[in-house]
Scaffold this motif. Sequence first.
Motif, PDB file in Angstrom:
ATOM      1  N   LEU A  45      37.524  54.062 -31.821  1.00 35.75           N
ATOM      2  CA  LEU A  45      38.947  53.719 -31.722  1.00 35.75           C
ATOM      3  C   LEU A  45      39.515  53.403 -33.093  1.00 35.75           C
ATOM      4  O   LEU A  45      40.606  53.862 -33.446  1.00 35.75           O
ATOM      5  N   SER A  46      38.762  52.635 -33.844  1.00 32.11           N
ATOM      6  CA  SER A  46      39.213  52.251 -35.180  1.00 32.11           C
ATOM      7  C   SER A  46      39.197  53.439 -36.144  1.00 32.11           C
ATOM      8  O   SER A  46      40.169  53.686 -36.855  1.00 32.11           O
ATOM      9  N   GLU A  47      38.097  54.172 -36.154  1.00 35.46           N
ATOM     10  CA  GLU A  47      37.949  55.288 -37.091  1.00 35.46           C
ATOM     11  C   GLU A  47      39.030  56.347 -36.899  1.00 35.46           C
ATOM     12  O   GLU A  47      39.550  56.895 -37.868  1.00 35.46           O
ATOM     13  N   TYR A  48      39.366  56.629 -35.639  1.00 36.74           N
ATOM     14  CA  TYR A  48      40.347  57.671 -35.355  1.00 36.74           C
ATOM     15  C   TYR A  48      41.739  57.099 -35.107  1.00 36.74           C
ATOM     16  O   TYR A  48      42.635  57.829 -34.683  1.00 36.74           O
ATOM     17  N   GLU A  49      41.903  55.795 -35.403  1.00 40.59           N
ATOM     18  CA  GLU A  49      43.184  55.116 -35.320  1.00 40.59           C
ATOM     19  C   GLU A  49      43.895  55.371 -33.991  1.00 40.59           C
ATOM     20  O   GLU A  49      45.061  55.770 -33.945  1.00 40.59           O
ATOM     21  N   ILE A  50      43.157  55.118 -32.911  1.00 43.37           N
ATOM     22  CA  ILE A  50      43.700  55.282 -31.565  1.00 43.37           C
ATOM     23  C   ILE A  50      44.536  54.055 -31.226  1.00 43.37           C
ATOM     24  O   ILE A  50      44.052  52.923 -31.273  1.00 43.37           O
ATOM     25  N   THR A  51      45.794  54.272 -30.906  1.00 46.80           N
ATOM     26  CA  THR A  51      46.678  53.180 -30.531  1.00 46.80           C
ATOM     27  C   THR A  51      46.197  52.562 -29.223  1.00 46.80           C
ATOM     28  O   THR A  51      45.838  53.279 -28.282  1.00 46.80           O
ATOM     29  N   ILE A  52      46.188  51.231 -29.179  1.00 46.97           N
ATOM     30  CA  ILE A  52      45.811  50.522 -27.960  1.00 46.97           C
ATOM     31  C   ILE A  52      46.928  49.554 -27.581  1.00 46.97           C
ATOM     32  O   ILE A  52      47.743  49.167 -28.422  1.00 46.97           O
ATOM     33  N   THR A  53      46.950  49.181 -26.304  1.00 45.05           N
ATOM     34  CA  THR A  53      47.937  48.207 -25.847  1.00 45.05           C
ATOM     35  C   THR A  53      47.361  46.798 -25.990  1.00 45.05           C
ATOM     36  O   THR A  53      46.150  46.623 -26.144  1.00 45.05           O
ATOM     37  N   LYS A  54      48.229  45.832 -25.897  1.00 40.52           N
ATOM     38  CA  LYS A  54      47.789  44.433 -25.948  1.00 40.52           C
ATOM     39  C   LYS A  54      46.852  44.141 -24.776  1.00 40.52           C
ATOM     40  O   LYS A  54      45.855  43.434 -24.942  1.00 40.52           O
ATOM     41  N   ASN A  55      47.136  44.699 -23.606  1.00 40.07           N
ATOM     42  CA  ASN A  55      46.263  44.486 -22.439  1.00 40.07           C
ATOM     43  C   ASN A  55      44.893  45.108 -22.651  1.00 40.07           C
ATOM     44  O   ASN A  55      43.873  44.507 -22.284  1.00 40.07           O
ATOM     45  N   GLU A  56      44.838  46.300 -23.233  1.00 45.73           N
ATOM     46  CA  GLU A  56      43.550  46.932 -23.524  1.00 45.73           C
ATOM     47  C   GLU A  56      42.769  46.087 -24.523  1.00 45.73           C
ATOM     48  O   GLU A  56      41.566  45.869 -24.345  1.00 45.73           O
ATOM     49  N   TYR A  57      43.457  45.619 -25.543  1.00 39.96           N
ATOM     50  CA  TYR A  57      42.825  44.751 -26.543  1.00 39.96           C
ATOM     51  C   TYR A  57      42.258  43.504 -25.875  1.00 39.96           C
ATOM     52  O   TYR A  57      41.100  43.139 -26.104  1.00 39.96           O
ATOM     53  N   ASN A  58      43.062  42.865 -25.046  1.00 38.12           N
ATOM     54  CA  ASN A  58      42.619  41.642 -24.363  1.00 38.12           C
ATOM     55  C   ASN A  58      41.394  41.900 -23.493  1.00 38.12           C
ATOM     56  O   ASN A  58      40.470  41.082 -23.458  1.00 38.12           O
ATOM     57  N   ASP A  59      41.375  43.026 -22.793  1.00 32.02           N
ATOM     58  CA  ASP A  59      40.225  43.369 -21.943  1.00 32.02           C
ATOM     59  C   ASP A  59      38.968  43.563 -22.786  1.00 32.02           C
ATOM     60  O   ASP A  59      37.884  43.113 -22.404  1.00 32.02           O
ATOM     61  N   ILE A  60      39.103  44.222 -23.918  1.00 30.90           N
ATOM     62  CA  ILE A  60      37.949  44.439 -24.798  1.00 30.90           C
ATOM     63  C   ILE A  60      37.443  43.104 -25.334  1.00 30.90           C
ATOM     64  O   ILE A  60      36.237  42.832 -25.311  1.00 30.90           O
ATOM     65  N   ILE A  61      38.346  42.269 -25.800  1.00 25.97           N
ATOM     66  CA  ILE A  61      37.952  40.974 -26.372  1.00 25.97           C
ATOM     67  C   ILE A  61      37.298  40.094 -25.308  1.00 25.97           C
ATOM     68  O   ILE A  61      36.266  39.446 -25.575  1.00 25.97           O
ATOM     69  N   LEU A  62      37.845  40.076 -24.117  1.00 28.32           N
ATOM     70  CA  LEU A  62      37.244  39.299 -23.027  1.00 28.32           C
ATOM     71  C   LEU A  62      35.825  39.790 -22.749  1.00 28.32           C
ATOM     72  O   LEU A  62      34.896  38.982 -22.602  1.00 28.32           O
ATOM     73  N   LEU A  63      35.641  41.099 -22.711  1.00 23.79           N
ATOM     74  CA  LEU A  63      34.317  41.661 -22.456  1.00 23.79           C
ATOM     75  C   LEU A  63      33.340  41.315 -23.571  1.00 23.79           C
ATOM     76  O   LEU A  63      32.211  40.887 -23.293  1.00 23.79           O
ATOM     77  N   ILE A  64      33.744  41.474 -24.816  1.00 24.12           N
ATOM     78  CA  ILE A  64      32.782  41.193 -25.883  1.00 24.12           C
ATOM     79  C   ILE A  64      32.411  39.710 -25.917  1.00 24.12           C
ATOM     80  O   ILE A  64      31.284  39.374 -26.238  1.00 24.12           O
ATOM     81  N   HIS A  65      33.351  38.857 -25.549  1.00 27.31           N
ATOM     82  CA  HIS A  65      33.007  37.428 -25.459  1.00 27.31           C
ATOM     83  C   HIS A  65      31.966  37.201 -24.367  1.00 27.31           C
ATOM     84  O   HIS A  65      31.008  36.447 -24.572  1.00 27.31           O
ATOM     85  N   LYS A  66      32.155  37.840 -23.213  1.00 27.09           N
ATOM     86  CA  LYS A  66      31.176  37.721 -22.121  1.00 27.09           C
ATOM     87  C   LYS A  66      29.808  38.226 -22.556  1.00 27.09           C
ATOM     88  O   LYS A  66      28.779  37.733 -22.088  1.00 27.09           O
ATOM     89  N   MET A  67      29.800  39.200 -23.449  1.00 22.34           N
ATOM     90  CA  MET A  67      28.553  39.787 -23.925  1.00 22.34           C
ATOM     91  C   MET A  67      27.939  38.981 -25.060  1.00 22.34           C
ATOM     92  O   MET A  67      26.871  39.327 -25.557  1.00 22.34           O
ATOM     93  N   GLY A  68      28.621  37.929 -25.480  1.00 21.27           N
ATOM     94  CA  GLY A  68      28.097  37.096 -26.563  1.00 21.27           C
ATOM     95  C   GLY A  68      28.382  37.642 -27.948  1.00 21.27           C
ATOM     96  O   GLY A  68      27.734  37.255 -28.917  1.00 21.27           O
ATOM     97  N   LEU A  69      29.358  38.540 -28.044  1.00 21.71           N
ATOM     98  CA  LEU A  69      29.738  39.129 -29.321  1.00 21.71           C
ATOM     99  C   LEU A  69      31.007  38.453 -29.832  1.00 21.71           C
ATOM    100  O   LEU A  69      31.672  37.742 -29.090  1.00 21.71           O
ATOM    101  N   SER A  70      31.353  38.676 -31.080  1.00 24.24           N
ATOM    102  CA  SER A  70      32.516  38.028 -31.680  1.00 24.24           C
ATOM    103  C   SER A  70      33.546  39.048 -32.134  1.00 24.24           C
ATOM    104  O   SER A  70      33.190  40.050 -32.767  1.00 24.24           O
ATOM    105  N   GLU A  71      34.810  38.755 -31.864  1.00 24.67           N
ATOM    106  CA  GLU A  71      35.894  39.631 -32.329  1.00 24.67           C
ATOM    107  C   GLU A  71      36.101  39.537 -33.834  1.00 24.67           C
ATOM    108  O   GLU A  71      36.858  40.317 -34.410  1.00 24.67           O
TER     109      GLU A  71
END
Length: 84
Positions: A45-71
């Motif tokens: 997503l970052s490398e190809y500069e894919i536009t994301i929505t705030k909701n998509e961002y929030n879902d990703i961040i919530l998931l990585i937190h559940k996985m024990g990863l850091s934004e």
Amino acid sequence: MFANQIMHIGNYFRGRLDDTYLNGALDYVNHNEEPLAIETLCEHLSEYEITITKNEYNDIILLIHKMGLSELDPPYSYLEELIK
């Protein structure tokens, strides 16, 4: 444990991220490599500069937190720049 959530988030980007990259990232789920799947998806997503929505961002961040990863760690730290 997070396979369904990763696949769900991945499907947000069908038609925006090239299927080769999307399917490649999501295939890691099939090999029990869930952290690698979400990391690879976010790298693409970052490398190809894919536009994301705030909701998509929030879902990703919530998931990585559940996985024990850091934004604060790459590639997750680059995602906020993609929000439009």
